[in-house]
Write an enzyme that holds these catalytic residues in place. Sequence first.
Site, PDB file in Angstrom:
ATOM      1  N   GLU A 111      -5.606   2.804   2.994  1.00  0.00           N
ATOM      2  CA  GLU A 111      -6.423   2.485   4.131  1.00  0.00           C
ATOM      3  C   GLU A 111      -7.854   3.260   3.708  1.00  0.00           C
ATOM      4  OE1 GLU A 111      -6.013   0.342   6.653  1.00  0.00           O
ATOM      5  OE2 GLU A 111      -4.055   0.025   6.043  1.00  0.00           O
ATOM      6  N   CYS A 129      -4.280  -1.957  -9.096  1.00  0.00           N
ATOM      7  CA  CYS A 129      -4.427  -2.905 -10.358  1.00  0.00           C
ATOM      8  C   CYS A 129      -5.776  -2.867 -11.092  1.00  0.00           C
ATOM      9  CB  CYS A 129      -3.985  -4.481  -9.859  1.00  0.00           C
ATOM     10  SG  CYS A 129      -5.399  -5.166  -8.898  1.00  0.00           S
TER      11      CYS A 129
END
Length: 343
Positions: free
Chosen positions: A259, A293
């Site tokens: 978040e 990633c």
Amino acid sequence: MFLLHCLTLLSYRKARFSRYGPTKQSNNQSLMRSRNFAVLLGLLAMGFTPPDEKTIRDAIGDVSQLPVQLQRAFTPDRDAFAPIPTPAPGDWLAGHQEQDQTFEQFKASSPNRPAPNRNIIYFQPLGDFAANRSPSLEQLREFAAAFFAMEIKTLPSVPIENFPTRRNPFTHNPQILTTDVLRFVKARVPADAFCVLAITMEDLYPEASWNFVFGQASLRDRAGVYSFARYDPAFYGEARTSGYKVLLLRRSCKVLAHETSHMFGLTHCTFFNCLMNGSNHLAESDRRPLHLCPVCLRKLQWISGFDVPARYSALEQFNRAAGFSDEAEWLKAQIQKIRADNN
């Protein structure tokens, strides 16, 4: 801009589609709606296709002019970065048609970025963080400092009594209205704050018609509020096993990083199995890694300018001490790859 966050589980669901089931429907109506909803999710799931290698490399962008260590850090190595799973009915991508956000699109979006005079992330605890049922505030601070490579400060806790509450009609637990908290936080953002994140072990709801929500944020105002209450097995009446504190801390670190990354302008990832994937239920959230990633890492590194190996070293140290051994070993391997002999 307000965002109601899935965080994990079913925050975007109205009460009738929550984990607690229908509110004012007959059993037959409930069954019919559930079947129709499952069919709809299945059709949507079939609409998402995991990206191919070219799409992934295009999303990362041209790295040929970057230092060698950054090139290695952003390499889409399939041994290190798992592919994004094909969504099953009930998964996040089965019900949400996400738009890809490439690195170049991220740059063009004018995301929030730290400045020399506005570079501290503040935590604003709400209510108690009792040791037997809460993640450690100090461990959360240490994790966030390593993850974002920024200074993290924890403000004095604000009593829950400062905010009106209601009783959830399904759990009968007290809940705080998120808009009340955001109003409170936005009026008290320190001058040197990049953002202020209110965190609590109390359940949240965004409006009367909603069952619950895990969090809400205003990106424009750099303010958010997130709850860890539903990451404790005891919230659902389940027994706390011997490892529940590690599980609670891991889930809390995961949602905190996810978040807060939205505060920097990162959207949900659609390229790999990544911390920034959306999630609709606890199993889907738990299968996400605690790392980014290559696409999302490049975005965060560009906006913050941190040294990737140094960041990974700090995260490895935290993860190993916290009992997240799988993440620590992943980080160790990445550090070795990035720092390999350049010859």
